[in-house]
Design a protein around this motif. Structure first.
Motif, PDB file in Angstrom:
ATOM      1  N   LEU A 198       0.862  -1.179   0.000  1.00  0.00           N
ATOM      2  CA  LEU A 198       0.000   0.000   0.000  1.00  0.00           C
ATOM      3  C   LEU A 198       0.903   1.235   0.000  1.00  0.00           C
ATOM      4  CD1 LEU A 198      -3.080   0.600   0.254  1.00  0.00           C
ATOM      5  CD2 LEU A 198      -2.635   1.017   2.689  1.00  0.00           C
ATOM      6  N   ALA A 199       0.805   2.012  -1.056  1.00  0.00           N
ATOM      7  CA  ALA A 199       1.742   3.131  -1.199  1.00  0.00           C
ATOM      8  C   ALA A 199       1.590   4.143  -0.063  1.00  0.00           C
ATOM      9  CB  ALA A 199       1.515   3.819  -2.550  1.00  0.00           C
ATOM     10  N   ARG A 200       2.682   4.786   0.249  1.00  0.00           N
ATOM     11  CA  ARG A 200       2.749   5.699   1.389  1.00  0.00           C
ATOM     12  C   ARG A 200       1.676   6.796   1.329  1.00  0.00           C
ATOM     13  NH1 ARG A 200       2.311   7.261   5.284  1.00  0.00           N
ATOM     14  NH2 ARG A 200       3.620   8.249   6.852  1.00  0.00           N
ATOM     15  N   HIS A 201       1.374   7.240   0.119  1.00  0.00           N
ATOM     16  CA  HIS A 201       0.471   8.389   0.004  1.00  0.00           C
ATOM     17  C   HIS A 201      -0.996   8.009   0.169  1.00  0.00           C
ATOM     18  CE1 HIS A 201      -0.857   7.117  -3.987  1.00  0.00           C
ATOM     19  NE2 HIS A 201       0.405   6.756  -4.175  1.00  0.00           N
ATOM     20  N   GLU A 202      -1.252   6.702   0.234  1.00  0.00           N
ATOM     21  CA  GLU A 202      -2.657   6.297   0.332  1.00  0.00           C
ATOM     22  C   GLU A 202      -3.188   6.331   1.750  1.00  0.00           C
ATOM     23  OE1 GLU A 202      -4.249   3.198  -2.140  1.00  0.00           O
ATOM     24  OE2 GLU A 202      -2.269   2.865  -3.003  1.00  0.00           O
ATOM     25  N   TYR A 203      -2.315   6.455   2.725  1.00  0.00           N
ATOM     26  CA  TYR A 203      -2.801   6.493   4.106  1.00  0.00           C
ATOM     27  C   TYR A 203      -2.017   7.558   4.867  1.00  0.00           C
ATOM     28  CZ  TYR A 203       1.419   3.855   5.213  1.00  0.00           C
ATOM     29  OH  TYR A 203       2.706   3.476   5.352  1.00  0.00           O
ATOM     30  N   ASP A 204      -2.562   7.969   6.014  1.00  0.00           N
ATOM     31  CA  ASP A 204      -1.851   8.990   6.769  1.00  0.00           C
ATOM     32  C   ASP A 204      -1.753   8.680   8.256  1.00  0.00           C
ATOM     33  OD1 ASP A 204      -4.410   9.328   7.528  1.00  0.00           O
ATOM     34  OD2 ASP A 204      -4.623  11.380   6.784  1.00  0.00           O
ATOM     35  N   ASN A 205      -2.213   7.472   8.643  1.00  0.00           N
ATOM     36  CA  ASN A 205      -2.110   7.156  10.068  1.00  0.00           C
ATOM     37  C   ASN A 205      -0.770   6.458  10.363  1.00  0.00           C
ATOM     38  OD1 ASN A 205      -2.863   4.868   8.661  1.00  0.00           O
ATOM     39  ND2 ASN A 205      -3.707   3.906  10.492  1.00  0.00           N
ATOM     40  N   ASP A 206      -0.517   6.232  11.658  1.00  0.00           N
ATOM     41  CA  ASP A 206       0.714   5.542  12.057  1.00  0.00           C
ATOM     42  C   ASP A 206       0.455   4.041  11.953  1.00  0.00           C
ATOM     43  OD1 ASP A 206       2.940   4.511  13.122  1.00  0.00           O
ATOM     44  OD2 ASP A 206       2.714   5.414  15.116  1.00  0.00           O
ATOM     45  N   VAL A 220      -2.855  -7.732  11.852  1.00  0.00           N
ATOM     46  CA  VAL A 220      -3.629  -6.968  10.864  1.00  0.00           C
ATOM     47  C   VAL A 220      -3.333  -5.480  11.066  1.00  0.00           C
ATOM     48  CG1 VAL A 220      -5.919  -6.471   9.971  1.00  0.00           C
ATOM     49  CG2 VAL A 220      -5.430  -8.726  10.944  1.00  0.00           C
ATOM     50  N   TYR A 221      -2.627  -4.898  10.100  1.00  0.00           N
ATOM     51  CA  TYR A 221      -2.358  -3.449  10.153  1.00  0.00           C
ATOM     52  C   TYR A 221      -3.508  -2.722   9.477  1.00  0.00           C
ATOM     53  CZ  TYR A 221       2.351  -4.995  11.324  1.00  0.00           C
ATOM     54  OH  TYR A 221       3.422  -5.590  11.924  1.00  0.00           O
ATOM     55  N   ARG A 222      -3.911  -1.618  10.064  1.00  0.00           N
ATOM     56  CA  ARG A 222      -5.086  -0.913   9.544  1.00  0.00           C
ATOM     57  C   ARG A 222      -4.672   0.456   9.010  1.00  0.00           C
ATOM     58  NH1 ARG A 222      -8.983  -1.816  14.635  1.00  0.00           N
ATOM     59  NH2 ARG A 222      -7.255  -0.732  15.625  1.00  0.00           N
ATOM     60  N   ALA A 223      -4.844   0.626   7.717  1.00  0.00           N
ATOM     61  CA  ALA A 223      -4.488   1.902   7.091  1.00  0.00           C
ATOM     62  C   ALA A 223      -5.723   2.798   7.034  1.00  0.00           C
ATOM     63  CB  ALA A 223      -3.946   1.647   5.692  1.00  0.00           C
ATOM     64  N   VAL A 227      -8.979   2.662   4.997  1.00  0.00           N
ATOM     65  CA  VAL A 227      -8.469   2.516   3.626  1.00  0.00           C
ATOM     66  C   VAL A 227      -8.229   1.043   3.300  1.00  0.00           C
ATOM     67  CG1 VAL A 227      -6.576   3.032   2.047  1.00  0.00           C
ATOM     68  CG2 VAL A 227      -7.400   4.789   3.628  1.00  0.00           C
ATOM     69  N   ALA A 228      -7.459   0.370   4.128  1.00  0.00           N
ATOM     70  CA  ALA A 228      -7.100  -1.023   3.796  1.00  0.00           C
ATOM     71  C   ALA A 228      -6.604  -1.745   5.038  1.00  0.00           C
ATOM     72  CB  ALA A 228      -6.013  -1.055   2.720  1.00  0.00           C
ATOM     73  N   LEU A 229      -6.607  -3.094   4.949  1.00  0.00           N
ATOM     74  CA  LEU A 229      -5.986  -3.936   5.971  1.00  0.00           C
ATOM     75  C   LEU A 229      -4.800  -4.656   5.338  1.00  0.00           C
ATOM     76  CD1 LEU A 229      -9.048  -5.754   7.585  1.00  0.00           C
ATOM     77  CD2 LEU A 229      -7.841  -3.743   8.454  1.00  0.00           C
ATOM     78  N   ILE A 230      -3.743  -4.786   6.127  1.00  0.00           N
ATOM     79  CA  ILE A 230      -2.620  -5.582   5.618  1.00  0.00           C
ATOM     80  C   ILE A 230      -2.398  -6.735   6.575  1.00  0.00           C
ATOM     81  CG2 ILE A 230      -0.194  -5.591   4.931  1.00  0.00           C
ATOM     82  CD1 ILE A 230      -0.470  -2.603   4.402  1.00  0.00           C
TER      83      ILE A 230
END
Lengths: 219, 230, 347, 525
Positions: free
Chosen positions: A57-65, A86-89, A96-99
């Motif tokens: 997930l590209a850096r610019h698609e999310y802004d949380n830590d 599960v990381y939550r963007a 935005v997304a889960l990784i």
């Protein structure tokens, strides 16, 4: 030297003292090195992990830590691993997304650890291989460094292609297999499909849980 | 001890007493990590760093350490430096550290290091020991790099892949792909390739030695290499 | 009168190396013919390429060593190595891979160790292992036998496939190639299919894959010929096949749904070919009678282990190479009792 | 039929070789002509050479002792015909080394006049075996099967229990038919000899082992046996397989008993003798005749009329060939002994000796020249045929690498050099040659070691002796000083004292030598 032989006690004590001195010196050196690098090592670890996640997930698609907004879930039947993180963007607070890391597939010669990113709409952000033991030259083409096959998952979802075609071509699905190796890609495709199914079942509520405190069971 | 020929130390370390090709020491890490140029270079440099530090310290303390505890002390020193080097790599060359894995801490068991400490640094002044460490270290690194390069080239048809691990992001572009259609001979990057590659390098070195040895005797009596004055 | 003198005995048996190698080549014929029948002309082209490469490199090496190449090429051992390797290769393998494998077999596995008689590893299998490890995709891409695909590769098709990589069908490689029976079995088992289900496919014959099992049968015929001609001893092939059948049998009895039958193991892959033609290579095998039994049996066990749990579908090459390493030790511990030596004598 | 009641044990390995005996087995034994000149090597047997007891120029009679056994293991040599000793010199002989050897040459006078011979011993059953052995020793009888070991030594079984005498009639080597003809023509002689030998060694039974390719000889022996009273002789027919005539192999075939590795038949209570030896024994005991002739098979594709000749010892090989019609043009090689274990003769200008059972004039097809050996492919053919159950290819490997300890670990000295391994070797490696080389090297180093050991011991004795002498000298000086101190005026004449001292020294030296067990002679070598 020859005239006055030192007593054996004296010899032993001197030797012990010398050894002890160097032991202290060595420990000090290691201690200093540790102090000097601990912070940098932690940072490197974080950077490395972030690089892995950013590949999905590209850096610019999310802004949380991202690194601090995660859950540890246990869904071995769906995700293959005892525990999957599960990381939550999020972007401006919106999901935005889960990784998912790791998702485990059973390959030709053992477990294949995958990292799978799923956007909130159920499409795949990307899939990468973390580690595997597949036969060099055959199954190891799931590795992005050997072939671009794994990149083909990006953008796919349970609707596109339809669920029934989440198979390798030999089994009548949409995904390429490799010449000479069917087991490996079949396993990866199945594992990704299961991860998507898991996401469909759990849904967006995953974003609502407060950041990780305890392991929670989400089957 | 005063008239140590630095030239001889250097030539011995790099060539005549090359640890990998002549002494056949440190082969375990050598075989394991040389599947690419960068991996080989990385481990070679790490080994050289440890070698330099251990030679320097051993040479400095050589008059104070009693013979009966000499070896334990050397091992202590080497282990400390290896741990330090490992920490440093972990901090600044994280990905390379991950790739080299267990072979970084295993430098401590590399016989080259204890061997040089015992055979050279414990009997020679500091400057000579440092020279020896660098010569031996670079000789070892050269073999690792060469072996890594040839295995990478034959195995996957590239050179300097993963250069960024060692030289930073800017080096990502250094990777050379000789021929994009080259199918790659996997054997070369798998463990058997290491044995064959090393064997070939040893044969090559012997061949070169013999060639120059013969030519030397034909033209002028070359200065015969003196046995090492230890 | 003066006469030339020589060491006794003054009589000679008619045996010589060329004759031994020649008979092994002869014994390969039925198997080769079967391969040709089921897989087309690629088999023959591979043989030609391998023989040419082997002869060429033997000639070069002998020249470099300053010896007469003719007797070395004439003893047929290099040609036999080439044939054994070529027979084991997929019939559409790119030409340069065949040549590379043969060159490795002759140069590295045989001549670098000193030539015939001095090589610790079976050269053909060393070449095979090099190719399998380096190019596993190409090396496991076998054509479907003609009895299934209904088509046997003609000479031109095979030629184009080998030299230009052109697939012998407009639908591409996947249309004409298939997994070998061993590969297929393992893949299907990994999908948790039962053997009874798997065997319903028309690709299966009586024991192994259709077509494949007949290739094995014809190699078996050649192998029996070699035993009859006393070129090889029965011990290695019998021990190897018996051990393979025994181990496979044990698992089969435990659960026949997920463990293929012993007959499947015997008549699939290179088991028969390997037992009679590869494991029996005298240079690299055990030579004592008891040693040969042990050597053969351990190959059989290894074949089962690697086939079932290893990273590659077939295992004969790896098993033989591994046991090659063990042969001198086996020989050392299995020296026969010398005539007149007391049984109780401690050594 | 006796032999049918007994199993025949089959030994491991061996060969079925075309026996080619038909070339000569149809020809009855002929008397060879007495040659003009006979050459008798002093060593025709295992052991020490014989010492000549005649001088050049001396006249000798047929059967007269001309060279005497010089040791326990040695054999007498007698004049085969009457004539004059013309030469005692080093002359070429039939020996694998091709080196000349000391020989006595007799110029025949053509009279063939017998010397006075000892009385026949007709009642040998009442004679002490030691006396009979003495007769065999006098007659110079050695093993005529080719081993040429002195028979009187081999039959000395003092203190050992012997139950079986084996008569070796196998004649397993191809071509050779001299024993076959002997048994066909003089079966009674053979049986008589066997009985005498049986009496000498004190055996209770006699087993005659014969290969089944000699039906006429079997019939003749059976006929003779059927007219005999006691039933302690059995004829056992064994299948034709080389080397069934090997002593250990034959014993195993007939009795199922294995002679221990590196042991003797005596270790299992047996003695083995060849048929021709038995016949010679009968001659010596019953007629008092020494061994001066033997039957020689002259055969091969390259001799005009192959046959069997009774030739005087010392007859030149070329004479025998001439009496068989000479060579054919296809002659390529001349072999003495059998084709498997015999040796090539560089020249036919050598004499027949006691061990010369066969001469083969071979064409190139019969006995091809050795071709260049290929590398060993470890095919194991040699293992299959080795009758000693050795691993010939391993022995070869170690012999080649000069790893002689390993060759001994692999039982090199159980090798009987039968040649089966080399016969079947597809790589044409002269295996037997390597084994002989290894054996010779081991013997040589053993001798070196013994010599060194001997020298070391001698050195130690010498050191000890010198030390003792020195101490004695010091002691004497001390005594003398004390004596002088006591009697400053000197009661004795100083000269006389000096002589006495010298005599004492000599006596001390002698005593020291005696106590150290070193005689001056020993010091010389």
């Amino acid at each position: 030297m020859n005239e006055r032989a030192p007593s054996p006690w004296r010899t032993a004590l001197t030797a012990a003292a010398v050894l002890g001195f160097f032991a202290v010196l060595g420990s000090a050196l290691v201690g200093v090195a540790y102090q000097g690098t601990a912070e940098r090592i932690a940072q490197s670890e974080r950077e490395a992990l972030l690089r892995q996640l950013n590949a999905i997930l590209a850096r610019h698609e999310y802004d949380n830590d991202l690194l601090n907004d995660y859950l540890d879930v246990s869904a071995p039947k769906r995700l293959g691993a005892e525990t999957t993180r599960v990381y939550r963007a999020r972007r401006q607070g919106k999901p935005v997304a889960l990784i998912l890391s790791p998702v485990v597939a059973q390959g030709y010669s053992g477990a294949i650890d995958l990292i799978v990113g799923i956007r909130v709409d159920g499409t795949l952000a990307g899939v990468r291989v973390l580690s595997h033991k597949e036969t060099p030259g055959l199954g190891d083409r799931i590795d992005e460094r050997k072939s671009p096959w794994i990149l083909g998952f990006s953008g796919k979802s349970l609707d596109e292609p339809p669920l029934s075609r989440w198979r390798v071509k030999r089994d009548g699905g949409d995904f390429d297999q490799f010449t000479g190796a069917t087991i490996t890609p079949r396993a990866v495709v199945a594992a990704v499909k299961e991860a998507l199914l898991w996401y469909r079942a759990q849904g967006p509520k995953l974003f609502e849980v407060p950041p990780q405190v305890e392991k929670t069971r989400h089957e | 001890m005063s008239d140590i020929g630095y030239r001889k130390i250097i030539v011995d370390g790099l060539w005549h007493n090359n640890q990998a090709l002549v002494a056949l020491l440190g082969l375990c890490p050598l075989m394991a990590v040389t599947n690419s140029l960068v991996n080989g270079l990385g481990l070679g440099l790490a080994t050289t760093a440890v070698l330099l530090l251990s030679n320097l310290s051993v040479s400095t303390i050589r008059h104070w350490v009693r013979p009966e505890v000499r070896l334990p002390v050397f091992v202590l020193i080497i282990a400390s430096f290896v741990t330090a080097v490992e920490l440093v790599m972990h901090a600044w060359f994280h990905e390379l550290y991950k790739i080299l894995g267990i072979f970084i801490p295993l430098i401590v068991t590399n016989c080259t290091i204890i061997g040089r400490a015992e055979a050279f640094a414990s009997r020679n002044p500091v400057l000579a020991s440092a020279t020896d460490a660098l010569a031996i270290g670079f000789g070892f690194t050269a073999v690792l790099t060469l072996l890594g390069a040839s295995r990478e080239l034959i195995g996957q048809g590239t050179l300097l892949s993963g250069a960024h691990l060692l030289f930073g992001e800017a080096a990502r572009a250094w990777e050379v792909t000789v021929n994009p259609d080259y199918p790659g001979v996997l054997l070369a990057i798998l463990p058997p390739g290491a044995f064959m590659g090393l064997g070939t390098l040893i044969a090559l070195k012997n061949l070169i030695d013999r060639y120059f040895g013969q030519r030397g005797t034909e033209t002028a009596p070359a200065p015969t290499p003196q046995p090492e004055q230890a | 009168m003066e006469f030339p003198v020589a060491s006794s005995p003054h009589l000679r048996g008619g045996n010589d190396i060329q004759r031994v190698m020649g008979q092994v080549l002869l014994a390969l014929l039925p198997g080769v013919a079967a391969l040709w029948w089921y897989f087309g002309w690629g088999v023959i082209i591979n043989l030609g390429l391998a023989i040419f490469t082997a002869v060429f490199w033997e000639w070069v090496v002998m020249r470099l060593r300053g010896r007469d190449p003719r007797p070395v090429i004439g003893d047929l051992s290099g040609i036999l190595t080439a044939c054994l390797l070529a027979v084991a290769l997929p019939p559409t393998l790119p030409w340069w891979q065949t040549m590379m494998g043969t060159a490795f077999a002759i140069l590295v596995a045989k001549q670098l160790f000193g030539g015939l008689g001095y090589n610790p590893f079976n050269p053909a299998m060393a070449g095979y292992a090099l190719l399998l490890i380096s190019f596993p995709a190409d090396m496991t891409r076998w054509l479907e036998p003609s009895v299934i695909s209904g088509h046997s590769l003609g000479f031109t098709e095979a030629w184009n496939a080998i030299f230009s990589g052109i697939a012998p069908s407009s639908q591409g490689w996947d249309a004409v190639t298939g997994a070998t029976p061993l590969d297929h079995m393992r893949t299907e088992l990994s999908r948790e299919h039962l053997i009874s289900e798997i065997r319903q496919s028309p690709a299966w014959g009586d024991f192994g894959g259709r077509g494949w099992e007949w290739v094995a049968n014809w190699f078996l015929l050649g192998g029996l010929f070699l035993i009859w001609r006393k070129i090889i001893s029965w011990r290695i092939p019998v021990a190897m096949l018996a051990a393979l059948a025994l181990v496979a049998g044990i698992f089969w009895v435990i659960d026949p749904d997920i463990h293929p039958s012993p007959a499947f193991h015997l008549f699939s892959g290179a088991a028969i070919f390997g037992a009679f033609f590869i494991a029996t290579d005298p240079v690299t095998a055990s030579t004592t009678p008891r040693g040969q039994l042990i050597y053969g049996a351990l190959i059989g066990v290894l074949v089962y282990i690697i086939r079932t749990w290893g990273g590659y579908p077939d295992a004969v090459a790896f098993s033989v190479l591994l046991m090659n390493m063990a042969a001198p030790t086996i020989d050392h511990y299995t020296q026969p009792r010398v005539f007149g030596e007391r049984e109780t004598q401690d050594e | 039929m006796d032999e049918l009641r007994h199993p025949i044990w089959d030994f491991h390995g061996g060969l079925h070789v075309d026996d080619r005996k038909a070339l000569s087995n149809g020809s009855p034994i002929r008397q060879a002509a007495v040659p003009k000149r006979l050459q008798l090597p002093l060593q025709q047997h295992i052991g020490r050479h014989a010492e000549p007891v005649v001088e050049v120029g001396e006249r000798v009679l047929k059967g007269q002792l001309i060279a005497r056994a010089s040791d326990y293991v040695s054999a007498n040599i007698h004049a085969p015909t009457s004539g004059v000793v013309t030469e005692i010199a080093e002359l070429p002989i039939a020996h694998p080394s091709g080196l000349p050897a000391m020989s006595i040459v007799i110029e025949a006078d053509g009279e063939d006049r017998w010397a006075e011979l000892p009385e026949p011993i007709a009642d040998y059953r009442d004679t002490d075996p030691a006396d009979l052995r003495e007769r065999l020793r006098w007659a110079g009888i050695v093993g005529l099967g080719g081993a040429v070991f002195p028979t009187s030594v081999k039959t000395n079984v003092t203190g050992r229990k012997v139950d079986t005498l084996i008569i070796n009639a196998a004649e397993c080597e191809p071509y050779i038919t001299c024993d076959d003809r002997l048994m066909r023509e003089q079966p009674a002689q053979v049986i008589a000899g066997a009985e005498i030998l049986c009496h000498i060694v004190g055996a209770s039974q006699i087993l005659i082992g014969i290969e089944d390719n000699k039906p006429e000889a079997i019939a003749a022996l059976r006929e003779t046996l059927s007219t005999r009273g006691p039933d302690n002789i059995q004829l056992r027919v064994v299948p034709t397989k080389y080397p069934s005539g090997g002593e250990k192999q034959l014993i195993y075939l007939l009795t199922g008993v294995e002679v221990p590795s590196q042991g003797l038949p005596l270790d299992v209570g047996m003695v083995c003798q060849n048929v021709a030896t038995a016949a010679a024994v009968a001659d010596a005991v019953l007629q008092g005749r020494p061994l001066i002739s033997r039957i020689v098979t002259v055969t091969g594709q390259a001799v005009a009329q192959p046959g069997n000749l009774e030739a005087l010892i010392g007859t030149p090989v070329s004479d025998l060939i001439d009496q068989c019609g000479g060579y054919r043009p296809s002659i390529h090689k001349l072999i003495m002994g059998g084709p498997m274990m015999g040796f090539g003769l560089p020249s036919d200008n050598v004499p027949v000796t006691k061990g010369s059972n066969c001469l083969i004039a071979a064409t190139a097809e019969e006995s091809p020249d050795p071709v260049k050996a290929s590398p060993c492919i470890r095919c194991g053919e040699c293992v299959k045929v080795c009758p000693a159950q050795l691993l010939p290819q391993q022995l070869y490997w170690y012999a080649r690498a000069r790893d002689f300890d390993k060759t001994q670990d692999h039982h090199l000295f159980d090798c009987i050099e039968c040649g089966c391994c080399a016969y079947v070797c597809p790589a044409h490696i002269p295996l037997v040659h390597y084994y002989r080389f290894a054996k010779t090297e081991i013997w040589a180093s053993e001798r070196e070691r013994e010599k060194a050991e001997h020298a070391r011991r001698r050195h130690e004795f010498r050191e000890a002796r010198l030390k003792r002498l020195e101490e004695e000298r010091k002691a004497r000086l001390r005594k003398k000083k004390e004596a002088l101190a006591k009697k400053p005026e000197g009661g004795k004449d100083p000269k006389k004292a000096a002589i006495e001292a010298a005599m004492q020294r000599v006596a001390a030296k002698k005593a020291a030598q005696a106590s150290a067990g070193v005689s001056p002679e020993n010091e010389k070598h």
